[in-house]
Scaffold this active site. Structure first.
Site, PDB file in Angstrom:
ATOM      1  N   ARG A  48       0.830  -1.319   0.192  1.00  0.00           N
ATOM      2  CA  ARG A  48      -0.122  -0.090   0.103  1.00  0.00           C
ATOM      3  C   ARG A  48       0.920   1.144   0.032  1.00  0.00           C
ATOM      4  NH1 ARG A  48      -4.627  -1.311   4.572  1.00  0.00           N
ATOM      5  NH2 ARG A  48      -4.941  -3.407   4.107  1.00  0.00           N
ATOM      6  N   SER A 138      -7.777  -1.147   0.706  1.00  0.00           N
ATOM      7  CA  SER A 138      -8.759  -1.562   2.049  1.00  0.00           C
ATOM      8  C   SER A 138      -9.479  -0.191   2.384  1.00  0.00           C
ATOM      9  CB  SER A 138      -8.092  -2.325   3.247  1.00  0.00           C
ATOM     10  OG  SER A 138      -8.827  -2.566   4.072  1.00  0.00           O
ATOM     11  N   HIS A 139      -9.306  -0.101   3.743  1.00  0.00           N
ATOM     12  CA  HIS A 139     -10.019   1.109   4.249  1.00  0.00           C
ATOM     13  C   HIS A 139      -9.236   2.440   4.097  1.00  0.00           C
ATOM     14  CE1 HIS A 139      -7.637  -0.439   7.214  1.00  0.00           C
ATOM     15  NE2 HIS A 139      -7.740   0.569   8.077  1.00  0.00           N
ATOM     16  N   ASP A 296     -15.850  -1.795   4.482  1.00  0.00           N
ATOM     17  CA  ASP A 296     -14.804  -1.016   4.048  1.00  0.00           C
ATOM     18  C   ASP A 296     -14.930  -1.111   2.412  1.00  0.00           C
ATOM     19  OD1 ASP A 296     -13.943  -3.729   3.725  1.00  0.00           O
ATOM     20  OD2 ASP A 296     -11.746  -3.022   4.097  1.00  0.00           O
ATOM     21  N   ASP A 298     -13.141  -2.641  -0.075  1.00  0.00           N
ATOM     22  CA  ASP A 298     -12.973  -3.852  -0.874  1.00  0.00           C
ATOM     23  C   ASP A 298     -13.866  -4.852  -0.163  1.00  0.00           C
ATOM     24  OD1 ASP A 298     -11.123  -3.979   1.424  1.00  0.00           O
ATOM     25  OD2 ASP A 298     -10.177  -5.888   0.444  1.00  0.00           O
ATOM     26  N   ASP A 300     -13.838  -6.474   2.526  1.00  0.00           N
ATOM     27  CA  ASP A 300     -13.389  -7.718   3.275  1.00  0.00           C
ATOM     28  C   ASP A 300     -13.520  -7.415   4.838  1.00  0.00           C
ATOM     29  OD1 ASP A 300     -11.358  -5.897   3.811  1.00  0.00           O
ATOM     30  OD2 ASP A 300      -9.531  -7.130   3.477  1.00  0.00           O
ATOM     31  N   GLU A 381     -10.167 -11.603  12.956  1.00  0.00           N
ATOM     32  CA  GLU A 381      -9.214 -10.565  13.441  1.00  0.00           C
ATOM     33  C   GLU A 381      -9.717  -9.447  13.977  1.00  0.00           C
ATOM     34  OE1 GLU A 381      -6.475  -9.680  10.014  1.00  0.00           O
ATOM     35  OE2 GLU A 381      -7.860  -8.319   9.333  1.00  0.00           O
ATOM     36  N   GLU A 382      -8.996  -8.800  15.000  1.00  0.00           N
ATOM     37  CA  GLU A 382      -9.623  -7.940  15.549  1.00  0.00           C
ATOM     38  C   GLU A 382     -10.227  -6.626  14.859  1.00  0.00           C
ATOM     39  OE1 GLU A 382      -5.986  -6.109  14.477  1.00  0.00           O
ATOM     40  OE2 GLU A 382      -6.416  -8.194  14.992  1.00  0.00           O
TER      41      GLU A 382
END
Length: 534
Positions: A48, A138-139, A296, A298, A300, A381-382
């Site tokens: 990224r 992502s986000h 978000d 994408d 995921d 995941e968190e």
């Protein structure tokens, strides 16, 4: 990190991205190969960067795509699936990648429409021997770009793959891109190597094998779905139509400035569906729906909004999902996987259900192998990312799937009569009510490197918030280094780790006592960081 005055407020005009300038910068800036911050760096899930900072430009995509083509050459059946999200840089990066893939003779299944990450994973898993690319940060904020590689197991590339691709891409950058094979987009589209593919239809039709869509439909729930301008808005529309759901869609079109967003805690536009600030718009309408949710960019990740509590803490919803699936699916004999900074409430839920827990480093890629090998039925995941198996224990998506996680919240309400917030209250009544928090603070490259390479010897204290330290963890259950450190006491813990995608470090902490105990844990963790950075 201080809370901005813009946090939770609609993004003002003056902070919106200049998209024309951003796209121009993608093509015109050249990374300095001697500058570490401008090299290709694969974090927990791909590379990224930011076009203005010369960390995500056309040179990067040319080099990474060529490296991917070389890495996979003798490993797969030469069929690759590619998708992209709605970030402005994703479209030009996607086209750049197509030019390189076609020139390398890679048979690439593509669409010029937007494609959620889980749909690419689903496509890989339903076409044996294939792999994939997802163009997404992502986000991250609108100015950022990202590029992920998914292996033949459908999940984010493992350490071996990502390190090889990263190293080879940097070699290609350093030699002036002379090893890049490329043809024009028109030539690529006219070639035999680019094959148009419909990602949505097979994914949406297959949902009945992982979610009880009939239960949701019969309950006639009033559902609110915020696509947050992300890559799955057409998927939600297709789901609504195919399964006759009473679903209202929001922000279901691409807006490269993401002008509809509410600012995150730092005043930036960030499509983080786990942030109460970014999700303020949907949270303000929580009473308008039986259940509502967002994703978000994408798709995921998931953000679940209930009437009872508003936006759910991601850890709370993971615990709910695991408990529900353990009781309403036939996953007997299988474990669950969670990242080591996820809530210990999950451990208590699993003990109650007779389920073993596999704790891994941060990053969903660590959960792919145990899920593919049939060891775990759920991986989470968190940071609001998770996936789980089909009803018949087969693989659905070995990358995070925000769509099945949001639809599961509707199934839970339809079947139990409790929204996820009310369901979590039944868990706290049985197991206690932990308080969990994450603090982010700025960190440069050198400081992040310090945190990534911590050892147990770096902790000199024998107590944490007045309790004896039981464990200091730098290696997870799977034997992998965690890229940070976790300290555990009887009623609380903290973990330190650098972000793999932004210039920040993170302090995760949890207390099974009270706010004062949590604050004491956080303060002691911060003191350790201050000493390390001194």
């Amino acid at each position: 990190m201080a809370i901005s005055n813009l946090a939770g407020k609609k993004a003002p005009q003056e902070i919106l991205e200049n998209i024309a300038d951003l796209i121009s910068t993608y093509y015109t800036k050249t990374p300095d190969v001697n500058e570490v911050s401008q090299k290709v760096t694969f974090g927990t899930s791909g590379h990224r960067g930011n076009a203005y900072k010369s960390s995500f430009n056309e040179h990067h995509i040319l080099a990474i795509t060529q490296a991917v083509a070389e890495y996979r050459k003798d490993k797969v059946n030469n069929q690759l699936f590619i998708g992209m999200d709605t970030h402005a840089l994703s479209t030009p990066a996607h086209k750049t990648a197509l030019e390189v893939l076609a020139a390398n003779g890679v048979t690439t299944y593509y669409t010029m429409d937007y494609t959620p990450t889980p749909a690419v994973s689903h496509a890989i898993l339903t076409h044996e021997g294939t792999d994939g690319i997802v163009v997404t940060p992502s986000h991250n904020p609108p100015s950022d770009g990202g590029f992920k590689y998914n292996g033949t197991d459908g999940g984010p590339g493992d350490e071996e793959a990502t390190k090889w691709i990263e190293n080879r891409a940097n070699e290609i950058l350093a030699n002036g891109l002379k090893d890049v094979k490329r043809m024009s987009l028109d030539e690529a589209l006219a070639s035999e190597y680019l094959v148009a593919y419909d990602y949505a239809t097979p994914y949406v039709a297959d949902l009945v094998n992982v979610i009880d869509m009939d239960v949701i439909q019969k309950a006639n729930l009033n559902i609110g779905a915020d696509a947050m301008g992300g890559s799955g808005f057409a998927f939600y529309q297709a789901i609504k139509e195919k399964y006759a759901l009473n679903m209202t869609l929001f922000n279901d079109r691409a807006d490269f400035t993401f002008s509809f967003m509410h600012c995150d805690k730092d005043g930036k536009i960030r499509m983080d569906c786990s942030s109460p600030y970014a999700m303020a718009g949907l949270v303000s309408r929580k009473d308008d729906f039986d259940i509502s949710f967002g994703n978000d960019t994408d798709f995921d990740r998931h953000g679940i909004v209930t009437k009872s509590v508003g936006l759910m803490n991601p850890n709370h919803y993971l615990a709910v999902a695991i408990d529900y699936l353990a009781k309403h699916r036939d996953f007997k004999g299988l474990s669950i996987g969670k990242t080591l900074v996820s809530s210990s409430m999950i451990d208590r839920v699993c003990v109650d259900n007779g389920i073993e827990v596999l704790e891994t480093p941060v990053g969903f890629k660590w959960l792919v192998h145990p899920m593919s090998e049939g060891q775990i039925f759920f991986g989470g995941e968190e940071s609001a990312g998770a996936s789980f198996l089909r009803k018949d224990k087969g693989l659905w998506s070995t990358d995070k799937d925000g769509i099945i996680m949001t639809l599961l919240s509707a199934e839970i309400l339809a079947r139990t009569g409790m929204d996820a917030g009310e369901y979590y209250a039944t868990l706290t009544a049985k197991h206690g009510n932990p308080i969990y928090a994450r603090l982010d603070a700025p960190a440069n490259y050198e400081q992040k490197a310090i945190l990534k390479n911590l050892s147990p010897e770096d902790i000199t204290s024998t107590t944490l918030a007045g309790e004896t330290i039981e464990r200091i963890i730098t290696v997870a259950d799977n034997g992998a280094k965690i890229g940070g450190l976790k300290v555990v006491a009887p009623n609380g813990w903290f973990a330190l780790r650098p972000s793999g995608t932004e210039d920040v470090y993170k302090i995760y902490a949890e207390s099974f006592k009270d706010e004062a105990h949590l604050k004491a844990i956080q303060d002691e963790a911060q003191e350790i960081v201050n000493r390390l950075f001194a």
